[in-house]
Design a protein around this motif. Structure first.
Motif, short mmCIF file in Angstrom:
data_model
loop_
_atom_site.label_atom_id
_atom_site.label_comp_id
_atom_site.label_asym_id
_atom_site.label_seq_id
_atom_site.Cartn_x
_atom_site.Cartn_y
_atom_site.Cartn_z
N VAL A 65 0.85 -1.19 -0.02
CA VAL A 65 -0.12 0.07 -0.04
C VAL A 65 0.74 1.40 0.09
O VAL A 65 1.68 1.23 0.88
N LYS A 66 0.48 2.30 -0.94
CA LYS A 66 1.46 3.59 -0.89
C LYS A 66 1.45 4.27 0.11
O LYS A 66 2.43 5.08 0.45
N LEU A 67 0.25 4.15 1.03
CA LEU A 67 0.27 5.21 2.17
C LEU A 67 1.25 4.42 3.43
O LEU A 67 1.36 5.09 4.50
N THR A 68 1.68 3.30 3.33
CA THR A 68 2.74 2.91 4.29
C THR A 68 3.87 3.11 4.27
O THR A 68 4.60 2.96 3.09
N GLN A 69 4.66 3.73 5.04
CA GLN A 69 6.26 3.93 5.20
C GLN A 69 6.90 2.78 5.53
O GLN A 69 6.53 2.22 6.55
N HIS A 70 8.06 2.69 5.00
CA HIS A 70 8.75 1.22 5.19
C HIS A 70 10.27 1.83 5.55
O HIS A 70 10.98 2.47 4.89
N LEU A 71 10.58 1.47 6.85
CA LEU A 71 11.77 2.00 7.29
C LEU A 71 12.84 0.56 8.01
O LEU A 71 11.93 -0.44 8.16
N TYR A 72 13.75 0.81 8.10
CA TYR A 72 14.70 -0.31 8.97
C TYR A 72 15.80 0.18 9.55
O TYR A 72 16.35 1.40 9.40
N PHE A 73 15.88 -0.26 10.89
CA PHE A 73 16.97 0.07 11.95
C PHE A 73 18.07 -0.91 11.85
O PHE A 73 17.73 -2.13 12.15
N LYS A 100 17.08 -6.33 -0.63
CA LYS A 100 16.55 -7.22 -1.60
C LYS A 100 15.05 -7.26 -1.78
O LYS A 100 14.65 -7.16 -2.87
N PHE A 101 14.37 -7.15 -0.52
CA PHE A 101 12.83 -6.79 -0.50
C PHE A 101 12.35 -5.35 -1.39
O PHE A 101 11.75 -5.52 -2.13
N SER A 102 13.39 -4.44 -1.13
CA SER A 102 13.00 -3.07 -1.79
C SER A 102 13.03 -3.35 -3.26
O SER A 102 12.23 -2.57 -4.11
N ARG A 103 14.03 -4.04 -3.96
CA ARG A 103 14.23 -4.23 -5.40
C ARG A 103 12.91 -5.23 -5.67
O ARG A 103 12.25 -5.05 -6.88
N GLU A 104 12.59 -6.34 -4.98
CA GLU A 104 11.63 -7.17 -5.45
C GLU A 104 10.20 -6.38 -5.49
O GLU A 104 9.44 -6.90 -6.06
N LEU A 105 10.02 -5.68 -4.31
CA LEU A 105 8.73 -5.16 -4.36
C LEU A 105 8.27 -3.83 -4.79
O LEU A 105 7.40 -3.17 -4.93
N GLY A 106 9.66 -3.28 -5.44
CA GLY A 106 9.56 -2.15 -6.03
C GLY A 106 9.11 -0.83 -5.22
O GLY A 106 8.42 0.15 -5.59
N GLU A 112 10.36 1.52 -1.85
CA GLU A 112 11.80 2.20 -1.06
C GLU A 112 11.69 1.69 0.41
O GLU A 112 10.58 2.30 1.15
N ILE A 113 12.54 1.18 0.92
CA ILE A 113 12.60 0.87 2.37
C ILE A 113 13.79 1.42 2.92
O ILE A 113 14.80 1.05 2.60
N GLU A 114 13.76 2.49 3.57
CA GLU A 114 14.72 3.38 4.08
C GLU A 114 15.30 3.02 5.29
O GLU A 114 14.60 2.60 6.26
N GLU A 115 16.58 3.12 5.70
CA GLU A 115 17.52 3.07 6.57
C GLU A 115 17.21 4.38 7.38
O GLU A 115 17.33 5.60 7.09
N ARG A 116 17.01 4.20 8.86
CA ARG A 116 17.03 5.09 9.94
C ARG A 116 18.18 4.90 11.08
O ARG A 116 18.14 3.74 11.37
N ALA A 117 18.45 5.78 11.64
CA ALA A 117 18.98 5.52 12.89
C ALA A 117 18.54 6.50 14.14
O ALA A 117 17.90 7.52 13.84
N MET A 118 18.70 6.25 15.23
CA MET A 118 18.30 6.92 16.54
C MET A 118 19.47 7.61 17.28
O MET A 118 20.62 6.86 17.46
N TYR A 119 19.13 9.00 17.42
CA TYR A 119 20.36 9.54 18.17
C TYR A 119 19.66 10.71 19.13
O TYR A 119 18.91 11.44 18.70
N GLU A 120 19.72 10.43 20.37
CA GLU A 120 19.39 11.21 21.51
C GLU A 120 17.67 11.18 21.26
O GLU A 120 17.15 12.40 21.42
#
Length: 491
Positions: A216-224, A358-364, A366-374
Motif C-alpha cells: 500500500v502506497k500510504l505505508t512508510q517502510h523503514l529499517y534500523f 533485496k525486498f526493496s528491489r523485489e517489491l519496487g 523504497e525501504i529506508e534506513e534510519r538511526a536513532m540519536y538522542e
C-alpha cells in the motif's frame, strides 16, 4: 437515494446491504470492490489480486450475500481461509451484513468442538466459512454436503497452498458441483494458484488494482540496524518514540516468542502473544483484547500476518526480518489499511541489512534506513554527523592540550596513574619524544595526581619536574639497571 448509496447501487448492491455499509461507516467502494463486484454478481469465475488492506473481503462477500436466496435452507456459498483468525473474521463480516437479510453463517475451524459444528450444520446455514483441514474432515464423514454449494471462494489462496492445504482444496472442489463459481483472491498469486485456476476455472476474469504494486502506497517502510543483543532495546526505543496505541511485533520462531513477551513486559510495554500452537479460545481472547486496547503490543508469528484486520493499527515491527518478500507484504499489510497511513519497521543486524535492499528491489518500494540519536529518528549520515560533532577531538602533536586545558583520554583499561608512570619511564630512558609528550601532558599528570588515592604508591624513577628524587639505593647504579627498575606500562 443518497450519493453514497448510488455508488454501491450502480455496482448492483441492494439497498439493504448498502444501508448496512453506511451504518458501519463505509460510504464509497474501494477500487478492488468496484472492479470485482459486477463480475461476481454475474456469476463469473474471478482471479483477483490486490494489495493487503484494500477491502478484498467485502469485494466478494457483498455480491455473494446479494446472490444468496435466504428462503432456501441449504449451504450456497463456501469460503476457505488459511487460518482460524481469518476464517472467524470472515464469519463476523458475514453475520454483520447478512443478518438483516436472514442469511445464516457458520464457522468451521480446527481446535473447536466438531460435535457442536455438526449440530449447527443441521440448521443448513447459507454461508459456510472454514479452514481446509476441518472442512475436509467434515466432508469425508458426510457431515458437510457441498452438492448445493454454488460458489467456492479461496481467500488468501497462495497462503493456503504454502500451509499445505492444496490436497484439502482439491478434495473440496471435487465434492462440489461441476458448474460452481470459483473466486480466488490474494495479495500475491503464485504459480501453484494460477495452475489450479487454469485447471478448474472457466473463462476467468483477472482483476486487480496495480497488482505489480504489492504494498500500500500510504505505508512508510523503514529499517534500523543494531547489534543482535540490542534488538529488544531498539524495539523499546522505537515504541517510545512513535508511541502507537497498538502495534504488532513479528518474530520468526515460536520458541522465542515467550522470551520476547517477558522482556517487553519487564520494560513496561504491555505485551501478549499469538502463535499457531495456541488453542482456539486463547487466540480468540488475545485478539479480542488487542482490538479493545487492553494491551499495547501483540507479539506474533506469521500466523497472524494473513487477513487480520485490526482497526487503527498504526505500527508493524519486524523484530526478525521476514523470510521472504511475500511474507513481508502480508506482515506490513496489517497497517495502512483502507486508505489509512501506516508504518512498517524492520530491526536488522549489519549482516541482515542486505535483506531489506533485496525486498526493496523485489517489491519496487523504497525501504529506508534510519538511526536513532538522542531520541530522534534520523538519516544514518545525519546521526553519525551529530555523534561526531558532539565530542571534541584532541589535537595531535607536541602542542596537544596547550593553552586549551583539553585532556586526551586514557586508553580503555588503562588508569591515569599507570599512564603517568609510563611517561616517567620514557623520560628515564632519555627519549626525546617522551620529554616532549611530558611537556604537553602536564594537565593530564595533574589530573592523574588529583584522582590518585593518597595512600597509593607513587612510581619510582625520574618523573616530571618537581617529582621526588630516586631512592638512595639507586645512587651510582649503571644506566641499564635504572631503566630495568623503572615501572613498566601495564597496558
Amino acid at each position: 437515494m443518497t450519493k453514497e448509496i448510488e455508488q454501491f447501487a450502480q455496482l448492483g448492491i441492494g439497498e439493504a446491504l448498502t444501508a448496512a455499509l453506511l451504518e458501519y461507516g463505509i460510504s464509497t467502494p474501494s477500487p478492488i470492490q468496484a472492479e470485482a463486484i459486477p463480475y461476481i454478481l454475474e456469476g463469473r469465475d474471478v482471479l483477483a489480486q490486490s494489495q493487503t488492506g484494500t477491502g478484498k473481503t467485502l469485494a466478494y462477500l457483498l455480491p455473494l450475500l446479494q446472490r444468496i436466496d435466504p428462503d432456501k435452507k441449504e449451504s450456497q456459498v463456501l469460503v476457505i481461509a488459511p487460518t482460524q483468525e481469518l476464517a472467524m473474521q470472515i464469519v463476523r463480516e458475514g453475520e454483520k451484513y447478512g443478518a438483516s437479510l436472514g442469511i445464516g453463517t457458520i464457522g468451521l475451524i480446527g481446535g473447536a468442538s466438531a460435535a457442536r459444528q455438526v449440530e449447527k450444520l443441521r440448521q443448513r446455514p447459507h454461508l459456510v466459512v472454514g479452514t481446509p483441514g476441518r472442512l475436509r474432515e467434515l466432508l469425508s464423514t458426510r457431515k458437510l454436503k457441498l452438492h448445493e454449494v454454488r460458489t467456492i471462494v479461496l481467500d488468501e489462496a497462495d497462503q493456503i497452498f504454502q500451509m499445505g492445504g492444496a490436497d484439502d482444496v482439491r478434495s473440496l472442489l471435487k465434492g462440489a458441483l461441476r458448474d460452481r463459481q470459483l473466486i480466488f483472491l490474494s495479495a500475491t498469486l503464485g504459480p501453484d494458484v494460477r495452475a489450479l485456476a487454469d485447471r478448474e476455472m472457466k473463462d476467468p476474469v483477472d482483476v486487480g488494482i496495480e497488482p505489480e504494486q504489492k504494498l500500500v502506497k500510504l505505508t512508510q517502510h523503514l529499517y534500523f540496524e543494531c547489534q543482535q543483543r540490542d534488538r529488544i532495546d531498539t524495539l523499546r526505543r522505537i515504541v517510545r518514540h512513535y508511541n502507537p496505541e497498538r502495534a504488532i511485533v513479528f518474530v520468526n520462531q515460536a520458541d522465542t516468542i515467550a522470551e520476547v513477551e517477558a522482556k517487553l513486559n519487564h520494560l513496561g510495554l504491555e505485551a501478549r502473544t499469538l502463535y499457531g500452537d495456541s488453542d482456539k479460545v486463547t487466540r480468540a481472547t488475545v485478539l479480542s483484547q488487542f482490538r479493545a486496547g487492553k494491551f499495547r503490543l501483540l507479539v506474533a508469528t506469521d500466523v497472524a500476518a494473513r487477513g487480520l484486520d485490526i482497526p487503527g493499527l498504526e505500527l508493524v515491527v519486524h523484530l526478525d526480518p521476514a523470510s521472504d518478500s511475500e511474507h513481508y507484504v502480508h506482515r506490513a499489510g496489517r497497517t495502512g489499511r483502507m486508505g489509512r497511513k501506516g508504518l512498517s519497521i524492520s530491526i536488522v543486524t549489519d549482516r541482515q541489512a542486505f535483506i531489506m535492499r533485496k525486498f526493496s528491489r523485489e517489491l519496487g518500494t523504497e525501504i529506508e534506513e534510519r538511526a536513532m540519536y538522542e531520541g530522534a529518528v534520523l538519516d544514518p549520515a545525519e546521526a553519525e554527523e551529530r555523534r561526531s560533532g558532539g565530542s571534541r577531538r584532541t589535537p595531535k602533536g607536541p602542542s596537544a592540550g596547550r593553552g586549551t586545558g583539553t585532556k586526551a583520554p586514557a586508553k580503555p583499561g588503562r588508569s591515569a596513574a599507570s599512564a603517568s608512570g609510563s611517561e616517567a619511564g620514557i623520560q628515564a630512558g632519555g627519549n626525546a619524544a617522551g620529554r616532549s609528550g611530558a611537556a604537553g601532558g602536564t594537565s593530564s599528570d595533574a589530573a592523574a595526581s588529583a584522582l590518585r588515592p593518597k595512600s597509593a604508591a607513587k612510581p619510582a624513577g625520574r618523573g616530571p619536574k618537581g617529582s621526588k628524587k630516586q631512592p638512595n639505593k639507586d645512587k651510582g647504579a649503571p644506566k641499564w639497571l635504572k631503566e630495568k627498575r623503572t615501572p613498566q606500562d601495564p597496558s
